[in-house]
Design a protein around this motif. Structure first.
Motif, short mmCIF file in Angstrom:
data_model
loop_
_atom_site.label_atom_id
_atom_site.label_comp_id
_atom_site.label_asym_id
_atom_site.label_seq_id
_atom_site.Cartn_x
_atom_site.Cartn_y
_atom_site.Cartn_z
N CYS A 397 0.87 -1.20 0.33
CA CYS A 397 0.16 0.07 0.22
C CYS A 397 0.88 1.22 0.20
N LYS A 398 2.23 1.56 0.96
CA LYS A 398 2.79 2.66 0.58
C LYS A 398 3.60 2.50 -0.27
N LYS A 399 4.02 1.52 -1.47
CA LYS A 399 4.42 1.68 -2.78
C LYS A 399 3.20 2.33 -3.14
N LEU A 400 2.18 2.00 -3.41
CA LEU A 400 1.51 2.17 -4.08
C LEU A 400 1.15 3.79 -4.23
N LEU A 401 0.95 4.20 -2.72
CA LEU A 401 1.08 5.95 -2.89
C LEU A 401 1.69 6.47 -3.14
N GLU A 402 3.35 5.96 -2.94
CA GLU A 402 4.57 6.58 -3.36
C GLU A 402 4.77 6.72 -4.57
N THR A 403 3.72 5.56 -5.56
CA THR A 403 3.77 6.25 -6.80
C THR A 403 2.23 7.01 -7.02
N ALA A 404 1.99 7.20 -6.47
CA ALA A 404 0.85 8.14 -6.75
C ALA A 404 1.38 9.47 -6.05
N GLU A 405 1.67 9.04 -5.93
CA GLU A 405 3.02 10.81 -4.80
C GLU A 405 3.79 11.30 -6.20
N VAL A 406 4.30 10.04 -7.04
CA VAL A 406 5.38 10.57 -8.15
C VAL A 406 4.13 10.88 -9.62
N CYS A 407 3.30 10.58 -9.37
CA CYS A 407 2.17 11.02 -10.58
C CYS A 407 1.95 12.07 -10.45
N GLU A 408 1.90 13.10 -9.90
CA GLU A 408 1.54 14.50 -9.92
C GLU A 408 1.64 15.59 -11.24
N GLY A 409 0.46 15.47 -11.54
CA GLY A 409 0.30 16.55 -12.23
C GLY A 409 0.20 15.01 -13.93
N LEU A 410 -0.12 13.78 -14.33
CA LEU A 410 -0.33 13.16 -15.28
C LEU A 410 -1.80 13.37 -14.62
N SER A 411 -2.51 13.01 -16.22
CA SER A 411 -4.19 12.79 -15.67
C SER A 411 -4.24 11.50 -16.21
N GLY A 412 -5.97 11.64 -15.76
CA GLY A 412 -6.17 10.36 -15.34
C GLY A 412 -5.39 9.73 -17.03
N ARG A 413 -6.01 10.29 -18.36
CA ARG A 413 -5.27 9.22 -19.36
C ARG A 413 -4.07 8.51 -19.44
N SER A 414 -2.87 9.72 -18.73
CA SER A 414 -2.03 9.03 -18.69
C SER A 414 -2.14 8.24 -17.76
N LEU A 415 -2.15 8.02 -16.97
CA LEU A 415 -2.34 7.21 -15.22
C LEU A 415 -2.47 5.68 -16.28
N ARG A 416 -3.69 5.66 -16.79
CA ARG A 416 -4.83 4.39 -17.57
C ARG A 416 -3.71 3.74 -18.28
N LYS A 417 -2.51 4.21 -19.05
CA LYS A 417 -1.47 4.02 -19.17
C LYS A 417 -0.22 3.76 -19.44
N LEU A 418 -0.07 3.94 -17.85
CA LEU A 418 0.68 3.60 -17.15
C LEU A 418 1.31 2.35 -17.03
N PRO A 419 0.41 1.83 -16.29
CA PRO A 419 0.43 -0.03 -16.66
C PRO A 419 1.14 -0.16 -17.52
N PHE A 420 0.64 -0.17 -18.76
CA PHE A 420 1.38 -0.99 -20.29
C PHE A 420 2.53 -0.35 -20.84
N LEU A 421 2.60 0.97 -19.88
CA LEU A 421 4.06 1.78 -20.15
C LEU A 421 5.42 0.61 -19.82
N ALA A 422 4.80 -0.10 -18.25
CA ALA A 422 5.44 -0.01 -17.32
C ALA A 422 5.65 -1.52 -17.27
N HIS A 423 5.02 -2.23 -17.86
CA HIS A 423 5.21 -3.48 -18.24
C HIS A 423 5.92 -3.75 -19.39
N SER A 424 5.97 -3.36 -20.42
CA SER A 424 6.36 -3.16 -21.79
C SER A 424 8.32 -2.74 -21.19
N SER A 425 8.39 -2.07 -20.61
CA SER A 425 9.80 -2.08 -20.49
C SER A 425 10.23 -3.16 -19.46
N LEU A 426 9.69 -4.11 -18.81
CA LEU A 426 9.87 -4.79 -17.84
C LEU A 426 11.42 -5.90 -18.96
#
Ligand code: ADP
Length: 454
Positions: A397-426
């Motif tokens: 949960c803390k890590k999720l909160l940390e991620t949410a904090e880092v995402c300040e300024g990103l739109s809802g649309r960018s947030l919903r794309k983030l997991p895909f982008l992250a996955h493709s860079s694994l």
């Protein structure tokens, strides 16, 4: 009053509650615990596509089922009882809606505090119909029969600060009721025009569609048919410049035909209305033919004409507020600013993304348990003697909160794309546990933010 020990609490869609932040919505009254008044809670019943039974029969069956069960009312699904073959055969799902405001203020709503209002509906699977115009060109609007399969779940997936969605829903419900009851507009004035404005990607268009879908379900006993017409204002000008006037006339003639059918509830969604103002300004400065002024004026006149019909609601969006035509802003009754997601909203959006990746097996299950998500952050951090399992959950949960904090300024649309982008860079996308995945999400978010325009 019956005891509450046997109350069963439905899962809240498996979504972890956000961390406790000082975002408490205003107190609501009357308090159902103190007053005799019952809280009206909507229960939506989605029929299977194959079902041909009467909605009224299903409604009665669900009401009887709810009476028999000592249920706690929390937003989320209610299991269809397996010992009820009629419901098992016909019902796809039953969901409790809109209790979140009450739940946040008063804890759980218990069955004796609630008057359930059951809405039965069947999703249309027809998809959008784009009518080509006489020249065989694609038309500049889309039309859907509501409630549509495409918009199913959209309302729930949109996450804002508490109260925004409810405010819109209540506003639209009141507007439809005032017109339905024939309130004299000279004595009490209101329009049926909603304007959502804010930065791009904050979910405005989706929210309009989701609102139309919700209302089509809530008002289906009064309006058995419901349609959504989506017009992109920008396309009215760019595609058929000299034809624009005709296009607007044709579009509104079609809408007028729909509206004449009094059992039809019609939603007109006009996206990017700022282009109307831009067109008018450009015409005044001489950089565009004066045709466009006529088009804007025609659109406004047609909208005014529609006002006299009780069964139409106009939903509009704009990515900028300043440039919206003043004549237009004046016409809108509700002007809601839809901003970038707050920390709490970002946490919830990312949490729902994580949940979806776990559900589909892309991420491993949380500690191989059946729970899709770790327990509530607030409840875990408050406990000093954590079991090892809970401590790990708190870590996630803390890590999720940390991620949410880092995402300040990103739109809802960018947030919903983030997991895909992250996955493709694994490096190894086949083995992925949620905590490690969040580390990659943080790196991806930092990269995305650095690419944002100043
Ligand atoms: P806009 O009309 O403001 O440009 P859209 O409605 O096109 O935004 O939003 C694009 C997508 O972004 C939505 O379908 C949704 O998946 C996501 N999104 C945007 N804002 C939110 C939000 N507050 N909560 C959840 N998802 C969001």
């Amino acid at each position: 009053v019956q005891g509450t020990a046997d109350a069963e609490i439905p899962e809240q869609n498996g979504v972890a509650a956000p961390p406790a932040l000082s975002l408490a919505p205003p107190e609501l009254s009357p308090d159902p615990i103190l007053s005799e008044e019952k809280v009206l809670v909507s229960v939506e019943v989605c029929l299977k596509p194959s079902s041909t039974v009467r909605a009224d029969d299903v409604r009665s069956a669900v009401e009887r089922m709810l009476e028999k069960r000592s249920l706690s009312y929390v937003d989320g699904p209610v299991e269809v009882p397996i010992d009820n073959p009629f419901l098992m055969d016909n019902v796809q799902r039953i969901s409790i809606c809109d209790t979140d405001e009450w739940a946040k203020n008063h804890g759980v709503l218990l069955f004796w505090q609630v008057k359930p209002v059951v809405h039965v509906f069947q999703l249309s699977e027809e998809g959008p119909c784009e009518e080509p115009d006489a020249d065989g060109q694609l038309s500049s609007f889309n039309e859907w029969i509501l409630p549509a399969k495409e918009f199913d779940g959209m309302w729930e997936s949109l996450i804002y600060e508490p109260g925004l969605k409810q405010r819109l829903l209540r506003y639209a419900q009141s507007a439809l009721l005032f017109t339905e009851k024939g309130v004299n507009p000279f004595l009490v004035s209101w329009n049926r025009i909603i304007l959502l404005h804010g930065p791009p990607g904050t979910g405005k268009t989706s929210l309009c569609k989701a609102l139309a879908q919700k209302l089509s379900i809530r008002f289906n006993s009064r309006y058995p048919q419901c349609q959504l017409v989506e017009v992109n204002a920008h396309s009215l000008f760019s595609k058929w410049f000299s034809e624009s006037g005709k296009l607007v006339a044709k579009l509104f003639q079609k809408i007028q035909e729909m509206v004449e059918e009094e059992n039809n509830l019609v939603f007109v969604l006009i996206d990017e209305v700022e282009s109307l103002a831009a067109a008018r300004k450009a015409a005044l400065s001489g950089s565009e033919p004066s045709d466009s002024i006529r088009v804007v004026n025609a659109l406004l006149t047609q909208m005014d004409k529609l006002k006299s019909s009780p069964n139409v609601l106009i939903l509009t969006t704009s990515n900028i507020t300043t440039a919206i035509d003043i004549a237009f802003v004046d016409r809108a009754d509700i002007k809601a600013y839809v901003g970038p997601p707050t920390l709490r909203a970002r946490y919830e959006i990312l949490s729902s993304c994580l949940q979806e990746l776990v559900r589909t097996g892309i991420l491993s299950k949380f500690q191989d348990s059946d729970e899709l998500l770790p327990p509530n952050y607030a409840s875990v951090t408050g406990n000093m003697n954590l079991l090892p399992r809970e401590a790990e959950a708190a870590e996630l949960c803390k890590k999720l909160l940390e991620t949410a904090e880092v995402c300040e300024g990103l739109s809802g649309r960018s947030l919903r794309k983030l997991p895909f982008l992250a996955h493709s860079s694994l490096a190894d996308p086949t083995r992925c546990d949620p905590c490690k995945f969040l580390d990659t999400m943080i790196q991806t978010a930092v990269r995305e933010r650095s690419e944002l325009p100043d």
